[in-house]
Design a protein around this motif. Structure first.
Motif, PDB file in Angstrom:
ATOM      1  N   TYR A  14       4.133   8.794   8.155  1.00  0.00           N
ATOM      2  CA  TYR A  14       3.129   7.809   8.566  1.00  0.00           C
ATOM      3  C   TYR A  14       2.789   7.897  10.050  1.00  0.00           C
ATOM      4  O   TYR A  14       1.918   7.177  10.531  1.00  0.00           O
ATOM      5  CB  TYR A  14       3.615   6.388   8.253  1.00  0.00           C
ATOM      6  CG  TYR A  14       4.020   6.211   6.812  1.00  0.00           C
ATOM      7  CD1 TYR A  14       3.094   6.382   5.781  1.00  0.00           C
ATOM      8  CD2 TYR A  14       5.329   5.890   6.475  1.00  0.00           C
ATOM      9  CE1 TYR A  14       3.476   6.240   4.460  1.00  0.00           C
ATOM     10  CE2 TYR A  14       5.708   5.740   5.152  1.00  0.00           C
ATOM     11  CZ  TYR A  14       4.775   5.918   4.155  1.00  0.00           C
ATOM     12  OH  TYR A  14       5.146   5.767   2.853  1.00  0.00           O
TER      13      TYR A  14
ATOM     14  N   ASP B 155       0.821  -1.207   0.000  1.00  0.00           N
ATOM     15  CA  ASP B 155       0.000   0.000   0.000  1.00  0.00           C
ATOM     16  C   ASP B 155       0.859   1.263   0.000  1.00  0.00           C
ATOM     17  O   ASP B 155       0.481   2.272  -0.584  1.00  0.00           O
ATOM     18  CB  ASP B 155      -0.923  -0.021   1.227  1.00  0.00           C
ATOM     19  CG  ASP B 155      -1.921   1.110   1.216  1.00  0.00           C
ATOM     20  OD1 ASP B 155      -2.584   1.307   0.182  1.00  0.00           O
ATOM     21  OD2 ASP B 155      -2.028   1.796   2.247  1.00  0.00           O
ATOM     22  N   LYS B 156       2.025   1.200   0.628  1.00  0.00           N
ATOM     23  CA  LYS B 156       2.908   2.368   0.726  1.00  0.00           C
ATOM     24  C   LYS B 156       3.985   2.373  -0.359  1.00  0.00           C
ATOM     25  O   LYS B 156       4.873   3.218  -0.351  1.00  0.00           O
ATOM     26  CB  LYS B 156       3.573   2.438   2.108  1.00  0.00           C
ATOM     27  CG  LYS B 156       2.590   2.499   3.255  1.00  0.00           C
ATOM     28  CD  LYS B 156       1.654   3.688   3.153  1.00  0.00           C
ATOM     29  CE  LYS B 156       0.692   3.716   4.321  1.00  0.00           C
ATOM     30  NZ  LYS B 156      -0.407   4.634   4.137  1.00  0.00           N
TER      31      LYS B 156
END
Length: 186
Positions: free
Chosen positions: A105, A51-52
């Protein structure tokens, strides 16, 4: 004039926010890691690392553009393969202890420091004990989800069962003269 400045600033902010989404695009059908290790694809696509934008080669090295194993998994391409437990903890720490990488994050960067001073870390780094829990033993390897995910192995309600994987193993705990009924006691 103020309206034009506002529009320009708005466009810049929009571009900055959109830029990561535009730059992370990969054709999984030709990405050699997924072509040859397709069984990991379903797991990995659920991962927060996917996802990152963290790719297989960011951890394992190698050349993802070649389907020839002699090239894609060569030492010349920086292929690391499956790291040892100590190498893996340090590899995770390379990113997770880096404030520049983690700040975006909101992830704390002191986890490697905490691990090194824990009983597990002291046993791994001080005594080279390979039977001790490292990062992937608790967090998983290819299907690492957000710690806020209730299905995550280290989500607070799951942590006792995660620890019990090792701490309920009579033979393993016997080697350390530790009780093996910790989950039941808990």
């Amino acid at each position: 004039m103020k309206n034009k400045v506002f529009k320009v600033i708005s466009l810049i902010i929009f571009a900055v926010l959109l830029f990561p989404a535009l730059t992370f695009s990969i054709d999984l059908e030709s990405y050699s890691c997924m072509v040859c290790h397709g069984e990991k694809k379903v797991e990995y696509l659920k991962s927060i690392h996917w996802d990152k934008g963290i790719l297989c080669t960011d951890c394992h090295g190698g050349d993802p553009n070649s389907l020839d194993p002699e090239v894609s998994m060569s030492s010349r391409a920086g292929f690391k393969g499956k790291p040892s437990k100590k190498e893996l903890v340090l590899l995770c720490g390379n990113c997770h202890a880096d404030p520049k990488k983690m700040r975006q994050y909101g992830i704390p960067t002191n986890q490697l420091e905490y691990y090194r001073t824990s009983e597990h870390g002291i046993a791994l780094f001080g005594k080279n004990n390979q039977n001790i829990a490292g990062c992937v033993d608790c967090h998983g390897s290819h299907t690492i989800t957000s710690v806020k995910d209730p299905l995550n192995k280290v989500f607070p309600t799951n942590l006792p069962k995660t620890c019990a994987v090792c701490h309920s193993d009579e033979k393993l705990m016997g080697g350390y003269k530790l009780p093996y009924n910790t989950l039941e006691e808990y």
